[in-house]
Design an enzyme around this catalytic site. Structure first.
Site, PDB file in Angstrom:
ATOM      1  N   TYR A  37       3.707   3.346   4.711  1.00  0.00           N
ATOM      2  CA  TYR A  37       4.903   3.444   3.839  1.00  0.00           C
ATOM      3  C   TYR A  37       5.037   3.269   2.356  1.00  0.00           C
ATOM      4  CZ  TYR A  37       9.927   4.012   2.554  1.00  0.00           C
ATOM      5  OH  TYR A  37      11.133   4.403   2.203  1.00  0.00           O
TER       6      TYR A  37
ATOM      7  N   ASP B  46      -0.704  -0.956  -2.422  1.00  0.00           N
ATOM      8  CA  ASP B  46       0.985  -1.096  -2.460  1.00  0.00           C
ATOM      9  C   ASP B  46       1.211  -2.398  -2.137  1.00  0.00           C
ATOM     10  OD1 ASP B  46       3.669  -1.178  -2.396  1.00  0.00           O
ATOM     11  OD2 ASP B  46       3.542   1.106  -1.294  1.00  0.00           O
TER      12      ASP B  46
ATOM     13  N   LYS C 174      10.124  -5.897  -4.187  1.00  0.00           N
ATOM     14  CA  LYS C 174      10.786  -6.590  -3.481  1.00  0.00           C
ATOM     15  C   LYS C 174      10.946  -8.271  -3.881  1.00  0.00           C
ATOM     16  CE  LYS C 174      10.753  -3.691   0.590  1.00  0.00           C
ATOM     17  NZ  LYS C 174       9.676  -2.663   0.838  1.00  0.00           N
TER      18      LYS C 174
END
Ligand code: PLP
Length: 428
Positions: A143, A238, A266
């Protein structure tokens, strides 16, 4: 009388599609209605009904220091007095970009953006612009935010709802995205052999966390590095979840593999909208206005988010921060393994540093296909049994859970007791 949570959800559904601003929040992966959170402090959150929960979701990863740490609140209070946005360069941006290479040496230059999705979208465009190639290779169940090109066999909400491919993405665009199963060296070698010359970039979470946590098998990330290099494709890590989570320098530090481009998000924003993409200077310098690849943002490098990021980076440099956090997590995992063993419970605990997933399957989980073997109905019963007793896990089997610096060993020990009962109850 209807509870405040229920009332809000009822109202929310009238004004917001499905009542939420991000799909996995809707609790569809576990059944029932979502909680509305009023506030958080340390390791705890409180819902609108006033009930308290020990939080393992941590806003899906950012809150490595727990909720509302005092130092961050002070820093933000100072920053907000100077203004909320200028749309012009600031000293804080320079300081942030200057400090990131000390954590991630592979990032020589970086740009600051406002979400992980934006970081990944920009990195993919840059990879295509730099290589002059069209195809992107990703992992099944990987994702990378809701980037069009990458919502193909995607994890997180895609895994939760069984909709790994989104409507609204033209086949012509989807055809440019190739996928391989994680940890499958043969499949990776084969696709590079067949289409290596057309691949602009291989993008992956070096430790996938959006199909639940899955760890790379020995040599897999090295193979990704050597194949991309050999075929002239870029390697994009990522690390939006793993960056600053597993180690100061993320998974690339732990596995000692240097990607061409890295995406961060994040944790670095301390809970504010903030993300970063960066890498080799020769690639990053292709960005506009010096280079031909366009990328921009009204709120990019937002001064509040930057002040939060600078505070976060300072705190992460505190001696033994990761040693203490990961040690505390390891202790919790050992307790959890004991509980599973005592109960003979059919589950597998996958973990990396302070993030973990308890997969409700007796089989080893090494990729998306094996993750999907889980008994999601049973996970739902477990989730609700925990919630009732004041533990807030990710409301889906296919997500990571997080231990923060604010969780105390005593809280974690008490949580194990609740987990044990909930595992037992989940069988019924
Ligand atoms: C969360 C996440 C994203 C997307 O970040 P947003 O801030 O939600 O847009 C991208 N990649 C990975 C690995 C993530 O975990």
């Amino acid at each position: 009388m209807m509870s405040k949570n229920k009332k809000l959800f009822f109202l929310a559904q009238r004004h917001i599609p499905s009542g939420v601003n991000s799909p996995v929040r809707a609790f569809r992966g576990v059944g029932g209605d979502p909680l509305f959170i009023r506030r958080g402090k340390g390791a705890f959150i409180w819902d609108e009904n006033g009930k308290r929960y020990l939080d393992f979701c941590a806003s899906w990863g950012p809150l490595i220091f727990g909720h509302a740490p005092e130092g961050l609140l002070r820093r933000l209070a100072q920053a907000v007095r100077r203004g909320t946005s200028f749309g012009a360069p600031t000293a804080g941006e320079v300081e942030t970009a200057r400090r990131i290479p000390a954590f991630f040496p592979a990032i020589e230059k970086c740009r600051l953006v406002s979400s992980g999705t934006e970081a990944v979208m920009s990195a993919v465009r840059l990879a295509r612009g730099f290589t002059g190639r069209k195809k992107i290779l990703k992992i099944d169940g990987g994702y990378h935010g809701h980037v069009d090109s990458l919502l193909i066999k995607a994890g997180s909400g895609g895994a939760t709802f069984g909709t790994p491919d989104s409507a609204g993405i033209p086949e012509e665009l989807a055809a440019l995205t190739l996928t391989v199963p994680f940890n499958d060296a043969g499949a990776l070698a084969k696709i590079f052999l067949e289409q290596g010359k057309e691949i602009a970039a291989f993008i992956l979470e070096p430790v996938p966390a959006n199909m639940g946590v899955v760890v790379p098998e020995s040599g897999y990330l090295n193979l990704a590095r050597s194949l991309t290099q050999k075929h002239g494709a870029l390697l994009i890590f990522d690390e939006v979840i793993t960056g600053f989570r597993l180690a100061p320098g993320g998974a690339q530090e732990i596995y000692n593999v240097k990607p061409d481009l890295t995406c961060l998000g994040k944790i670095i924003g301390g809970g504010l909208p903030f993300a970063v993409f960066g890498g080799r200077a020769g690639i990053m310098d292709k960005l506009a206005p010096n280079g031909p690849v366009y990328q921009a943002g009204t709120l990019s490098g937002n001064p509040l988010a930057v002040s939060a990021a600078l505070w976060v980076l300072e705190q992460l440099e505190v001696k033994n921060f990761y040693h203490t956090l990961n040690g505390k997590a390891a202790c919790f995992y050992a307790g959890l393994e004991n509980v599973l063993c005592d109960l003979g419970f059919p589950a597998k605990l996958n973990l990396s540093g302070s993030m973990f997933t308890l997969f409700f399957t007796p089989q080893h989980v090494s990729d998306y296909a094996s993750a999907k073997n889980c008994d999601t109905a049973r996970y739902g019963r477990f989730f609700h049994a925990c919630l009732k007793q004041g533990l807030y896990f990710a409301p889906s089997q296919f997500e990571a859970n997080f231990i923060s610096a604010a969780h105390t060993p005593a809280q974690l020990k008490a949580a194990l007791k609740v987990i044990e009962k909930a595992l037992k109850a989940s069988g019924k």
